[in-house]
Design an enzyme around this catalytic site. Structure first.
Site, PDB file in Angstrom:
ATOM      1  N   GLU A 162       0.818  -1.219   0.000  1.00  0.00           N
ATOM      2  CA  GLU A 162       0.000   0.000   0.000  1.00  0.00           C
ATOM      3  C   GLU A 162       0.854   1.272   0.000  1.00  0.00           C
ATOM      4  OE1 GLU A 162      -2.847  -0.418   3.179  1.00  0.00           O
ATOM      5  OE2 GLU A 162      -3.539  -2.364   2.444  1.00  0.00           O
ATOM      6  N   ASN A 203       1.976  -4.869  -3.386  1.00  0.00           N
ATOM      7  CA  ASN A 203       0.646  -5.327  -2.994  1.00  0.00           C
ATOM      8  C   ASN A 203      -0.211  -4.138  -2.584  1.00  0.00           C
ATOM      9  OD1 ASN A 203      -1.130  -7.664  -2.276  1.00  0.00           O
ATOM     10  ND2 ASN A 203      -0.982  -6.822  -0.206  1.00  0.00           N
ATOM     11  N   HIS A 239     -10.354  -6.705  -2.042  1.00  0.00           N
ATOM     12  CA  HIS A 239     -11.395  -6.424  -1.040  1.00  0.00           C
ATOM     13  C   HIS A 239     -12.558  -5.717  -1.757  1.00  0.00           C
ATOM     14  CE1 HIS A 239      -8.883  -7.573   2.319  1.00  0.00           C
ATOM     15  NE2 HIS A 239      -7.935  -6.721   1.947  1.00  0.00           N
ATOM     16  N   GLU A 268      -5.835 -10.971  -1.052  1.00  0.00           N
ATOM     17  CA  GLU A 268      -6.629 -10.733   0.167  1.00  0.00           C
ATOM     18  C   GLU A 268      -8.126 -10.686  -0.149  1.00  0.00           C
ATOM     19  OE1 GLU A 268      -5.257  -7.394   2.481  1.00  0.00           O
ATOM     20  OE2 GLU A 268      -3.170  -7.659   1.848  1.00  0.00           O
ATOM     21  N   ASP A 270     -11.943 -10.756  -0.297  1.00  0.00           N
ATOM     22  CA  ASP A 270     -13.202 -10.952   0.408  1.00  0.00           C
ATOM     23  C   ASP A 270     -14.235 -10.032  -0.235  1.00  0.00           C
ATOM     24  OD1 ASP A 270     -12.588  -8.409   1.552  1.00  0.00           O
ATOM     25  OD2 ASP A 270     -11.825  -9.321   3.378  1.00  0.00           O
TER      26      ASP A 270
END
Length: 351
Positions: A162, A203, A239, A268, A270
Site C-alpha cells: 500500500e 501489494n 477487497h 486478500e 473478500d
C-alpha cells in the site's frame, strides 16, 4: 487444465517448504486445494492465529481446503520486532510449522507497511531520535532479518504494501518523508539478498481494474524492473463490496503486468455486504468471487488466489466497516455459502 510456467513455480514453492511433507490426512477429490492443484494454482487463506491455536474445526478446515496460507498479522513488523533489535518469530514459526505439516506453502505478509509498525519506531521518528540515516539502517536490518529467518520457507513476500494512494501518487508515509522514493527499490534489493529464491511482490487494494492507482503501480514496476530491481509480482488484494459495481478491466490489468514478465496474484480477497445477508446479496457475492477467480485462471502468470479469511466467524470486516460483514466463503458455523460453491465449481469446470 492450465499448462503454464506456474507449474514450475508451484513445484518450486513446494520444494521451498523443505523435505517432501505429506498432508496429515488424505483430501477428498472435491476440496478447493485439490481442484486448484489441477490448475497449477495456489489457493490460500489468511490465518487468524488465535483460531489456529484454539479452534479445532478451524484448523481442520484450513488443512483440508487450502494449499497456501498467509499470516493475517503475525508476520507484520509490530509482531516480529516488538522491541528494537529484539525479534520474536514464535507465532510466525508456528504457522510455518502448521503449513509444513499439512503440505501447504506460505505467503509472507508483509515486510513494509505504514500501519502496524512497532511503537518504538513511530515514537523514535516522531521525537527525532530516529533520523533518516538511522531509519534506513533499521529498515534494512528488519527486512534482512525477517526474510533470512524464513529463507526457503516462504514462496512469495509482499515486500511493500500500500505505497500508492488512490490518486496514483506515492503515499505520504514516514518512509517517504525521511528516505525519499528510493526506499522502495532498497526494500526489494534487501529482500532478494536475504532470500534469492522467493518471489517479491508489490501489494495494494483498489487495483483490481485499470485505474489511476493500478497504472501508477504498472509504471512503478516497469521502471524498477528496467533498473534491475528484483520486483517479481503484483498483488491485487481484492477487497470488494457488493454495493459497488464489479471493477472493470480486471483481466486487462493482469495481462499488462504479465507482459512486463511479472507474476500476479489475488492476495486478500473478500466480498463484504451490508447486513443482514439475504439470498440476493449472497448470490452477488458468489458472482464476484467467481469473476475474480475466472480472471486469475484466464491469465497464465496469475499464480495464487488467496482469500482474507475463509469463515465469517473470524472475519476482520465487522470490526472495520460498521454494519457490514458476511464477507467470506463459509458462514460463522463453517457451512459453505454460495461463494464457496462458486469458487469450487469454477475450479472444477476447468478440468
Amino acid at each position: 487444465m492450465r499448462t503454464r510456467y506456474a507449474l514450475v513455480a508451484a513445484s518450486a514453492a513446494v520444494l521451498m517448504l523443505g523435505p517432501a511433507v505429506q498432508p496429515a490426512a488424505a483430501h477428498d477429490t472435491g476440496t478447493l486445494r485439490d481442484l486448484a492443484a489441477r490448475q497449477d494454482l495456489r489457493i490460500g487463506t489468511a490465518v487468524d492465529h488465535s483460531a489456529l491455536g484454539g479452534d479445532t474445526t478451524y484448523r481442520d478446515t484450513l488443512a483440508r481446503e487450502f494449499n497456501s496460507v498467509t499470516a493475517e498479522n503475525v508476520m507484520k513488523w509490530e509482531s516480529v520486532e516488538p522491541q528494537r533489535g529484539v525479534h520474536d518469530f514464535t507465532r510466525a514459526d508456528e504457522l510455518v510449522a502448521f503449513a509444513r505439516a499439512h503440505g501447504q506453502a506460505v505467503r509472507g505478509h508483509t515486510l513494509l507497511w505504514h500501519n502496524q509498525l512497532p511503537g518504538w519506531l513511530t515514537a523514535g521518528v516522531a521525537d527525532g531520535s530516529i533520523d533518516a540515516a538511522a531509519l534506513r539502517g533499521i529498515l534494512r536490518d528488519h527486512i534482512t532479518a525477517q526474510v533470512r529467518h524464513f529463507r526457503g520457507k516462504v514462496y512469495q513476500w509482499d515486500v511493500v504494501n500500500e505505497v500508492v494512494g488512490d490518486d496514483g501518487n506515492l503515499r505520504d508515509t514516514l518512509f517517504l518523508r525521511l528516505l525519499g522514493p528510493g526506499y522502495i527499490a532498497d526494500a526489494f534489493r534487501w529482500a532478494h539478498a536475504a532470500d534469492p529464491g522467493t518471489k517479491l511482490y508489490l501489494n495494494d487494494y483498489n487495483v483490481e481494474g485499470v485505474n489511476a492507482k493500478s497504472t501508477a503501480y504498472y509504471e512503478l514496476a516497469r521502471r524498477l524492473r528496467a533498473e534491475g530491481v528484483p520486483v517479481h509480482g503484483f498483488g491485487i488484494q481484492g477487497h470488494l463490496d457488493i454495493q459497488y459495481g464489479f471493477p472493470g478491466d480486471v483481466q486487462t490489468n493482469l495481462e499488462r503486468f504479465a507482459r512486463l514478465g511479472m507474476q500476479t496474484s489475488f492476495t486478500e480477497v473478500d466480498v463484504r455486504m451490508t447486513l443482514p445477508a439475504d439470498d440476493a446479496k449472497l448470490a452477488r457475492q458468489a458472482q464476484d468471487y467467481r469473476r475474480l477467480l475466472q480472471t486469475c485462471l484466464n491469465v497464465r502468470r496469475c499464480t495464487s488466489f488467496t482469500v482474507w479469511g475463509y469463515t465469517d466467524k473470524y472475519s476482520w470486516v465487522p470490526g472495520f466497516f460498521t454494519g457490514q460483514g458476511a464477507a467470506n466463503l463459509l458462514d460463522e458455523d463453517f457451512a459453505p455459502k454460495p461463494a464457496y460453491d462458486a469458487v469450487r465449481d469454477e475450479l472444477a469446470s476447468r478440468d
